[in-house]
Structure formats: structure tokens, C-alpha cells
Write a protein that holds these residues in place. Structure first.
Motif, PDB file in Angstrom:
ATOM      1  N   SER A  56       0.818  -1.211   0.000  1.00 23.82           N
ATOM      2  CA  SER A  56       0.000   0.000   0.000  1.00 23.82           C
ATOM      3  C   SER A  56       0.854   1.264   0.000  1.00 23.82           C
ATOM      4  N   GLN A  57       0.339   2.277  -0.665  1.00 27.98           N
ATOM      5  CA  GLN A  57       0.996   3.586  -0.677  1.00 27.98           C
ATOM      6  C   GLN A  57       0.228   4.605   0.162  1.00 27.98           C
ATOM      7  N   VAL A  58      -0.727   4.134   0.951  1.00 29.98           N
ATOM      8  CA  VAL A  58      -1.552   5.015   1.776  1.00 29.98           C
ATOM      9  C   VAL A  58      -0.694   5.665   2.850  1.00 29.98           C
ATOM     10  N   PRO A  59      -0.717   6.996   2.935  1.00 24.11           N
ATOM     11  CA  PRO A  59      -0.007   7.654   4.047  1.00 24.11           C
ATOM     12  C   PRO A  59      -0.912   7.674   5.277  1.00 24.11           C
ATOM     13  N   PHE A  60      -0.446   7.116   6.371  1.00 25.57           N
ATOM     14  CA  PHE A  60      -1.253   7.032   7.585  1.00 25.57           C
ATOM     15  C   PHE A  60      -0.959   8.219   8.489  1.00 25.57           C
ATOM     16  N   ARG A  61      -2.034   8.832   9.010  1.00 23.80           N
ATOM     17  CA  ARG A  61      -1.890   9.993   9.895  1.00 23.80           C
ATOM     18  C   ARG A  61      -1.273   9.602  11.229  1.00 23.80           C
ATOM     19  N   ASP A  62      -1.730   8.447  11.748  1.00 24.58           N
ATOM     20  CA  ASP A  62      -1.273   7.987  13.058  1.00 24.58           C
ATOM     21  C   ASP A  62      -1.597   6.503  13.186  1.00 24.58           C
ATOM     22  N   CYS A  63      -1.320   5.949  14.342  1.00 26.47           N
ATOM     23  CA  CYS A  63      -1.561   4.513  14.570  1.00 26.47           C
ATOM     24  C   CYS A  63      -3.040   4.159  14.516  1.00 26.47           C
ATOM     25  N   ASP A  64      -3.898   5.078  14.967  1.00 29.33           N
ATOM     26  CA  ASP A  64      -5.339   4.820  14.901  1.00 29.33           C
ATOM     27  C   ASP A  64      -5.814   4.735  13.454  1.00 29.33           C
ATOM     28  N   HIS A  65      -5.267   5.594  12.606  1.00 35.56           N
ATOM     29  CA  HIS A  65      -5.619   5.553  11.183  1.00 35.56           C
ATOM     30  C   HIS A  65      -5.142   4.234  10.571  1.00 35.56           C
ATOM     31  N   LEU A  66      -3.967   3.785  10.927  1.00 31.87           N
ATOM     32  CA  LEU A  66      -3.443   2.508  10.436  1.00 31.87           C
ATOM     33  C   LEU A  66      -4.351   1.362  10.895  1.00 31.87           C
ATOM     34  N   ARG A  67      -4.731   1.365  12.159  1.00 34.42           N
ATOM     35  CA  ARG A  67      -5.596   0.300  12.687  1.00 34.42           C
ATOM     36  C   ARG A  67      -6.945   0.291  11.967  1.00 34.42           C
ATOM     37  N   ALA A  68      -7.531   1.473  11.788  1.00 33.82           N
ATOM     38  CA  ALA A  68      -8.819   1.554  11.082  1.00 33.82           C
ATOM     39  C   ALA A  68      -8.686   1.034   9.653  1.00 33.82           C
ATOM     40  N   TRP A  69      -7.580   1.377   8.989  1.00 29.97           N
ATOM     41  CA  TRP A  69      -7.346   0.910   7.617  1.00 29.97           C
ATOM     42  C   TRP A  69      -7.233  -0.615   7.597  1.00 29.97           C
ATOM     43  N   LEU A  70      -6.483  -1.174   8.528  1.00 26.49           N
ATOM     44  CA  LEU A  70      -6.316  -2.623   8.589  1.00 26.49           C
ATOM     45  C   LEU A  70      -7.648  -3.328   8.835  1.00 26.49           C
ATOM     46  N   LEU A  71      -8.459  -2.806   9.721  1.00 27.04           N
ATOM     47  CA  LEU A  71      -9.745  -3.432  10.013  1.00 27.04           C
ATOM     48  C   LEU A  71     -10.697  -3.319   8.818  1.00 27.04           C
ATOM     49  N   ARG A  72     -10.661  -2.187   8.128  1.00 30.74           N
ATOM     50  CA  ARG A  72     -11.490  -2.014   6.926  1.00 30.74           C
ATOM     51  C   ARG A  72     -11.068  -3.013   5.846  1.00 30.74           C
ATOM     52  N   VAL A  73      -9.767  -3.148   5.624  1.00 30.35           N
ATOM     53  CA  VAL A  73      -9.269  -4.092   4.622  1.00 30.35           C
ATOM     54  C   VAL A  73      -9.605  -5.526   5.028  1.00 30.35           C
ATOM     55  N   TYR A 135     -17.196  -4.421  20.818  1.00 32.05           N
ATOM     56  CA  TYR A 135     -17.073  -5.137  22.085  1.00 32.05           C
ATOM     57  C   TYR A 135     -15.830  -6.020  22.199  1.00 32.05           C
ATOM     58  N   VAL A 136     -15.286  -6.456  21.091  1.00 33.65           N
ATOM     59  CA  VAL A 136     -14.061  -7.257  21.158  1.00 33.65           C
ATOM     60  C   VAL A 136     -12.843  -6.359  20.991  1.00 33.65           C
ATOM     61  N   GLU A 137     -12.861  -5.533  19.944  1.00 26.23           N
ATOM     62  CA  GLU A 137     -11.724  -4.636  19.707  1.00 26.23           C
ATOM     63  C   GLU A 137     -11.818  -3.358  20.533  1.00 26.23           C
ATOM     64  N   GLU A 138     -12.973  -3.125  21.160  1.00 31.90           N
ATOM     65  CA  GLU A 138     -13.207  -1.977  22.034  1.00 31.90           C
ATOM     66  C   GLU A 138     -12.942  -0.645  21.340  1.00 31.90           C
ATOM     67  N   LEU A 139     -13.379  -0.541  20.082  1.00 34.63           N
ATOM     68  CA  LEU A 139     -13.238   0.723  19.356  1.00 34.63           C
ATOM     69  C   LEU A 139     -14.366   1.665  19.755  1.00 34.63           C
ATOM     70  N   SER A 140     -14.080   2.942  19.690  1.00 38.75           N
ATOM     71  CA  SER A 140     -15.109   3.948  19.960  1.00 38.75           C
ATOM     72  C   SER A 140     -16.003   4.082  18.728  1.00 38.75           C
ATOM     73  N   ILE A 141     -17.112   4.777  18.891  1.00 38.01           N
ATOM     74  CA  ILE A 141     -18.038   4.999  17.775  1.00 38.01           C
ATOM     75  C   ILE A 141     -17.322   5.717  16.617  1.00 38.01           C
ATOM     76  N   PRO A 142     -16.559   6.782  16.870  1.00 39.58           N
ATOM     77  CA  PRO A 142     -15.847   7.433  15.752  1.00 39.58           C
ATOM     78  C   PRO A 142     -14.837   6.500  15.064  1.00 39.58           C
ATOM     79  N   GLU A 143     -14.161   5.653  15.840  1.00 42.36           N
ATOM     80  CA  GLU A 143     -13.201   4.720  15.251  1.00 42.36           C
ATOM     81  C   GLU A 143     -13.898   3.665  14.392  1.00 42.36           C
ATOM     82  N   ILE A 144     -15.057   3.198  14.852  1.00 43.47           N
ATOM     83  CA  ILE A 144     -15.824   2.228  14.061  1.00 43.47           C
ATOM     84  C   ILE A 144     -16.309   2.882  12.779  1.00 43.47           C
ATOM     85  N   ALA A 145     -16.774   4.117  12.887  1.00 40.71           N
ATOM     86  CA  ALA A 145     -17.239   4.840  11.701  1.00 40.71           C
ATOM     87  C   ALA A 145     -16.120   4.966  10.670  1.00 40.71           C
ATOM     88  N   GLU A 146     -14.918   5.252  11.129  1.00 40.80           N
ATOM     89  CA  GLU A 146     -13.786   5.352  10.207  1.00 40.80           C
ATOM     90  C   GLU A 146     -13.452   3.989   9.606  1.00 40.80           C
TER      91      GLU A 146
END
Length: 192
Positions: A56-73, A135-146
Motif C-alpha cells: 500500500s501507498q496510503v499515508p497514515f496519519r497515526d496509529c489509529d488511522h493505520l488500525r482503522a485501515w487494517l480493520l477495513r481491509v 465489544y471485542v476490539e473496544e473501538l469507539s463509535i468514531p473509530e468504528i465509523a472510520e
């Protein structure tokens, strides 16, 4: 600390990949297992997700952005796997007993026998994914939305509906189990 800005090379560095895998492989595997219901498929999905990250050539803003990208993929890979023609036509059979060789981790087997897991199995993929992320990954609502590429309102609605469906599935399981258990007088032949 993962340098999340690294994205200009053709492939990501070994150090970046090692740190990303160490930090996120558990979350990716758990989500893939939740979606595919198969340890082997979950491992395949996890491998594909990290290969995609490496390329991937996606530039990640931070670790949360990377995690959200990984979960989406991961969710997308699970959907792709379910859509594959061979996967829909393959009949799942009991794996042969090969003596002492363990085909799945015992913890995974125990998890798959749990009543909540069985109830989740009956839910739609979209319901399983939102419940898993919350409930398993304990993401917040904004993190799940992303991670799901939707609005926070949509996440709240999906969570409410998924919880209601899960409650219904669990209630149905409890009713089935209580119907299957004979009463005291039926078991002993003694009336109370």
C-alpha cells in the motif's frame, strides 16, 4: 513506535511491517475469525491484509488511522472470500483426526462452542462486524465509523439493531436448550 508516515517506497520497510504486525495482528485475526468462522480462512485473510499493507501507498496519519485501515481491509477481504465461487460451492466437512496433531488452537475451538459465538454466527456479516469492533476490539463509535467508512449515526443505529438481533438469537437458544432438557419428573419418574 511505528512511523505511520512511511509510504513513499514501493514496499514498506521490514521494520514498519514488523511493528505493524506486532501491534495489530491480533485484532486483524480476531475480526477475520469473527467474519469467516474458520481459523484457516482467518489466517489466510490476515496474511492477505498484511501483504496489502506492505504494498500500500496510503499515508497514515497515526496509529489509529493505520488500525482503522487494517480493520477495513480485513472486512473487505472477508467479503471477497465469501463471494468467491469456489468458497460458496465447497462443502465443509469434519477434518479427519490425525492422532495428536491439533488442527485448530484449543482456545479457538472453545470460543466457537460458546453460546454467544453461536448466536453471533447466526447474525448477518454487517451485524457481526459492528459488534466485534465495538465489544471485542473496544473501538469507539468514531473509530468504528472510520473503519466501516460510514457516519457515527449509522454506527449507533447498526449497533442498536445488531444488539437487538443478538438478544433475539440468544433468547431463541435459551428457549431451545430449555425445551431440550427434560423436567425433573420426566427424568426421575417422580412427581413433585
Amino acid at each position: 513506535m511505528i512511523d505511520v508516515r512511511e509510504s513513499h517506497n514501493e514496499l514498506r520497510s521490514e521494520e514498519f511491517m514488523d511493528e505493524a504486525i506486532a501491534a495489530h495482528q491480533g485484532a486483524v485475526y480476531r475480526l477475520a475469525l469473527s467474519q469467516t468462522r474458520s481459523a484457516a480462512d482467518a489466517q489466510d485473510v490476515m496474511q492477505d491484509v498484511f501483504i496489502k499493507l506492505m504494498r500500500s501507498q496510503v499515508p497514515f496519519r497515526d496509529c489509529d488511522h493505520l488500525r482503522a485501515w487494517l480493520l477495513r481491509v480485513t472486512i473487505n477481504q472477508c467479503r471477497d472470500l465469501a463471494r468467491q465461487a469456489w468458497h460458496r460451492r465447497v462443502e465443509v466437512v469434519e477434518e479427519p483426526d490425525l492422532g495428536s496433531t491439533v488442527t485448530q488452537d484449543e482456545a479457538v475451538e472453545l470460543l466457537m462452542e460458546h453460546p454467544v459465538w453461536r448466536a453471533m454466527d447466526a447474525l448477518k456479516e454487517s451485524d457481526r462486524s459492528v459488534l466485534h469492533l465495538r465489544y471485542v476490539e473496544e473501538l469507539s463509535i468514531p473509530e468504528i465509523a472510520e473503519a466501516l467508512s460510514c457516519t457515527q449515526v449509522a454506527v449507533r443505529v447498526r449497533l442498536r439493531r445488531a444488539r437487538a438481533r443478538l438478544r433475539q438469537m440468544m433468547a431463541a437458544q435459551c428457549e431451545q436448550q430449555s425445551a431440550d432438557v427434560p423436567s425433573f419428573s420426566q427424568q426421575t419418574g417422580v412427581a413433585r
